[in-house]
Design an enzyme around this catalytic site. Structure first.
Site, short mmCIF file in Angstrom:
data_model
loop_
_atom_site.label_atom_id
_atom_site.label_comp_id
_atom_site.label_asym_id
_atom_site.label_seq_id
_atom_site.Cartn_x
_atom_site.Cartn_y
_atom_site.Cartn_z
CD GLN A 88 1.77 6.92 -12.93
OE1 GLN A 88 2.46 6.67 -13.90
NE2 GLN A 88 1.17 5.95 -12.25
NE ARG A 92 9.22 4.63 -19.91
CZ ARG A 92 7.99 4.22 -19.62
NH1 ARG A 92 7.80 3.20 -18.80
NH2 ARG A 92 6.95 4.81 -20.14
CG HIS A 117 3.64 7.92 -18.59
ND1 HIS A 117 4.61 6.94 -18.52
CD2 HIS A 117 2.55 7.39 -17.95
CE1 HIS A 117 4.14 5.89 -17.84
NE2 HIS A 117 2.89 6.14 -17.48
CG ASN A 177 3.52 4.69 -20.74
OD1 ASN A 177 4.36 3.79 -20.61
ND2 ASN A 177 2.37 4.69 -20.09
CD GLU A 178 1.20 0.99 -20.29
OE1 GLU A 178 0.10 1.39 -19.88
OE2 GLU A 178 1.89 0.18 -19.67
CG ASN A 185 5.30 -0.27 -20.40
OD1 ASN A 185 6.47 -0.28 -20.77
ND2 ASN A 185 4.65 0.84 -20.13
CE1 TYR A 243 3.04 -2.94 -13.94
CE2 TYR A 243 2.67 -2.40 -16.25
CZ TYR A 243 3.18 -2.08 -15.01
OH TYR A 243 3.85 -0.90 -14.83
CD GLU A 256 5.15 1.45 -17.14
OE1 GLU A 256 4.14 0.84 -16.70
OE2 GLU A 256 5.09 2.59 -17.61
CD1 TRP A 308 4.44 0.92 -11.89
CD2 TRP A 308 5.50 2.31 -13.29
NE1 TRP A 308 3.84 2.15 -11.78
CE2 TRP A 308 4.47 3.01 -12.63
CE3 TRP A 308 6.32 2.98 -14.21
CZ2 TRP A 308 4.23 4.36 -12.86
CZ3 TRP A 308 6.07 4.32 -14.44
CH2 TRP A 308 5.03 5.00 -13.77
C1 GBH Z 1 1.03 0.97 -16.62
O1 GBH Z 1 -0.14 0.59 -17.29
C2 GBH Z 1 1.26 2.45 -16.71
O2 GBH Z 1 2.16 2.78 -17.75
C3 GBH Z 1 1.74 3.09 -15.43
O3 GBH Z 1 1.64 4.49 -15.49
C4 GBH Z 1 0.95 2.51 -14.28
O4 GBH Z 1 1.20 3.17 -13.05
C5 GBH Z 1 1.28 1.06 -14.19
O5 GBH Z 1 1.08 0.39 -15.38
C6 GBH Z 1 0.49 0.30 -13.12
O6 GBH Z 1 -0.88 0.29 -13.41
O7 GBH Z 1 -7.23 -6.48 -15.40
O8 GBH Z 1 -6.16 -8.61 -15.72
O9 GBH Z 1 -7.32 -7.55 -17.55
C7 GBH Z 1 -0.62 -0.72 -17.07
C8 GBH Z 1 -1.32 -1.36 -18.27
C9 GBH Z 1 -3.15 -2.65 -19.05
C10 GBH Z 1 -1.76 -3.59 -17.37
C11 GBH Z 1 -4.28 -3.54 -18.66
C12 GBH Z 1 -2.86 -4.54 -16.96
C13 GBH Z 1 -5.14 -5.32 -17.49
C14 GBH Z 1 -5.01 -6.62 -16.77
N1 GBH Z 1 -2.30 -2.36 -17.92
N2 GBH Z 1 -3.87 -4.75 -17.98
S1 GBH Z 1 -6.54 -7.37 -16.33
#
Ligand code: GBH
Length: 477
Positions: free
Chosen positions: A26, A83, A129, A175-176, A309, A311, A378, A427
């Site tokens: 990235q 990281r 990753h 990673n993930e 991680n 979000y 993250e 992140w």
């Molecule tokens: C990460 O993955 C990665 O590790 C990283 O490389 C990337 O740049 C970063 O996040 C940002 O994308 O659409 O509401 O159902 C993110 C993993 C999994 C987080 C799926 C959000 C879906 C939410 N994602 N999830 S939704």
């Protein structure tokens, strides 16, 4: 926007490890330098329609040439931990299972790690990753091809531990794996872009990834840990899931099931009782690959800390059953999304729900009680409207500050309620190549001008905000 720190701020435990995260594909660019071999993302990017505007990581943020400047940004920020990930094909261009790595790749990470150590920043290195050497079979294979892939990952891992383990004391094997397996092999929006076998391929890929983690962690623990005294773990992504109707047992069950399929799929074998979760085994049946007893025993306890991680939170409703004869990953989970209309959304259309972060941390503590603690590796957001360095003080700044004050506040509350959270990485340090979204989505706390050959960096207002949080080891007004 709320101030970073005020008289009523919520304090974090002494020594809390504040940081920021990136990944090789990235940010690095320089895809043809030093003998680096192509990764599956280099090839995936070339498929028409795979990535927004046909973009790829050819130059990215040009971190490969500008890493010293980026290390200085970390010093300005005041982080304790950084990281990053190592690009496998910079060391072994074809994923070789034996032999010496490429000297230029070795030197690049030596310089990066030395630069961190010199600046008193703890390096945390991810081995995988998602930038798999294109010459290797993808993860959704069974033995004997899988054995070759895992041997290659083991050889590469051993090389990294041997070369860098004197200075790197925090390793993340993967990673993930959920994203690598499901988005790569069921949804098809990530490399290698497969979606033809949605009932099986994601499970096969996930299984191989778990075995890859096991091989790598076992090498570290067996051959390096006693002398190097570091830790090896991995980082799992998980959204939090809440029921659409908390009074409807089917929705309550659906939310728990969804978390089990995303987090439990990997956490139960490694941090839980071992093996795949019983409910998942019952639902997926013989489409779920089986571990040997030795693999179950090996995976259990194979990570020294719980990388997470996170979000977003999804509000889910139990779906009416649908089951094609060949099976389907989503029909196994059987939930549909019903986001609360009151939730705001980021530029990725991910809902902003700080309380879900707190609930997830408490859930992990209660379910797995990881001995080495929870390391948030993250968390962050893409914000719309950051169109130029001059426009950075607009609404995106407010959006970011309210996001992070909410999420950090929720994390502090989880800690207060007993979650053993030891580290937190935003992140990301830099705007970067956001996979299928190319350069359209900006997660950085530093803005990068992708139209400028010099890839000029400009710290966003959130950079100063995070500086204050780190300095005070506290957040909130
Ligand atoms: C990460 O993955 C990665 O590790 C990283 O490389 C990337 O740049 C970063 O996040 C940002 O994308 O659409 O509401 O159902 C993110 C993993 C999994 C987080 C799926 C959000 C879906 C939410 N994602 N999830 S939704």
């Amino acid at each position: 926007a709320p101030p970073a720190v005020g008289p009523g701020a919520k304090a974090f435990p002494p020594g809390f490890l504040w940081g920021t995260a990136t990944s090789s594909y990235q940010i690095e660019g320089a895809i043809n330098e030093g003998g680096r071999g192509p990764s599956i993302w280099d090839t995936f990017c070339k498929q028409p329609g795979a990535v927004v505007n046909g973009e790829c990581g050819t130059v990215a943020t040009d971190h490969y040439h500008k890493y010293e400047e980026d290390l200085d940004l970390l010093v300005a920020l005041g982080v304790k931990v950084y990281r990053f990930s190592i690009a496998w094909s910079r060391l072994y261009p074809n994923g070789e299972t034996a032999g010496e790595p490429l000297p230029e790749g070795v030197a690049f990470y030596n310089n990066l790690i030395d630069g961190l150590v010199r600046r008193n920043i703890t390096p945390a290195a991810t081995l995988y990753h998602w930038d798999l050497p294109a010459a290797l079979e993808h993860w959704a294979v069974e033995s004997p091809k899988r054995d070759n892939l895992i041997n290659a990952f083991g050889h590469y891992s051993r090389t990294c531990f041997r070369l860098y383990g004197d200075r790197v004391k925090h390793w993340l094997t993967l990673n993930e794996p959920w994203v690598a397996a499901i988005i790569g092999h069921v949804v098809g929006e990530h490399a290698p872009g497969h979606k033809e076998k949605p009932g099986t391929e994601g499970y096969v890929a996930a299984h191989a990834l778990l075995l890859g983690h096991l091989r790598s962690a076992r090498i570290y623990k067996g051959e390096f840990q006693a002398a190097q005294r570091g830790l090896v773990g991995l980082t799992l992504n998980s959204d939090w899931h809440i029921p659409f109707d908390a009074a409807d047992p089917a929705d309550v069950e659906a939310a728990a099931r969804n978390t089990e399929f995303v987090l439990g799929h990997f956490a139960h074998p490694i941090f839980g009782a071992g093996d795949y979760p019983p409910r998942m085994k019952a639902i997926v049946g013989n489409r779920l690959p089986a571990f040997t007893a030795a693999e179950v025993a090996g995976l259990k306890g194979s990570a020294d800390f719980f990388g997470l991680n996170h979000y977003t939170t999804r509000r889910v409703k139990a779906q009416a059953p649908w089951a094609p004869p060949e099976g389907n990953y989503w029909a196994d989970i059987l939930t549909e999304d019903k986001p609360d209309p009151a939730w705001s959304q980021t530029d990725m259309a991910w809902s902003v729900v700080p309380s879900g972060f707190k609930a997830l941390l408490v859930h992990i503590q209660e379910t797995y009680a990881p001995a080495g603690g929870i390391w948030v590796m993250e968390n962050g957001l893409a914000a719309a409207g950051e169109t130029s360095a001059a426009a950075l003080n607009a609404t995106a700044a407010v959006e970011r500050q309210s996001f992070f004050s909410g999420y950090l506040g929720a994390m502090q509350e989880a800690i207060t309620e007993g979650a053993d959270v030891r580290a937190y990485c935003i992140w990301s340090l830099l705007d970067n190549f956001e996979w299928a979204f190319g350069y359209d989505k900006r997660f950085g706390i530093v803005w990068v001008d992708f139209t400028d050959a010099a890839r000029k960096r400009t710290p966003k207002p959130i950079f100063g905000w995070y500086q204050q949080v780190i300095a005070a080891n506290a957040v909130g007004a």
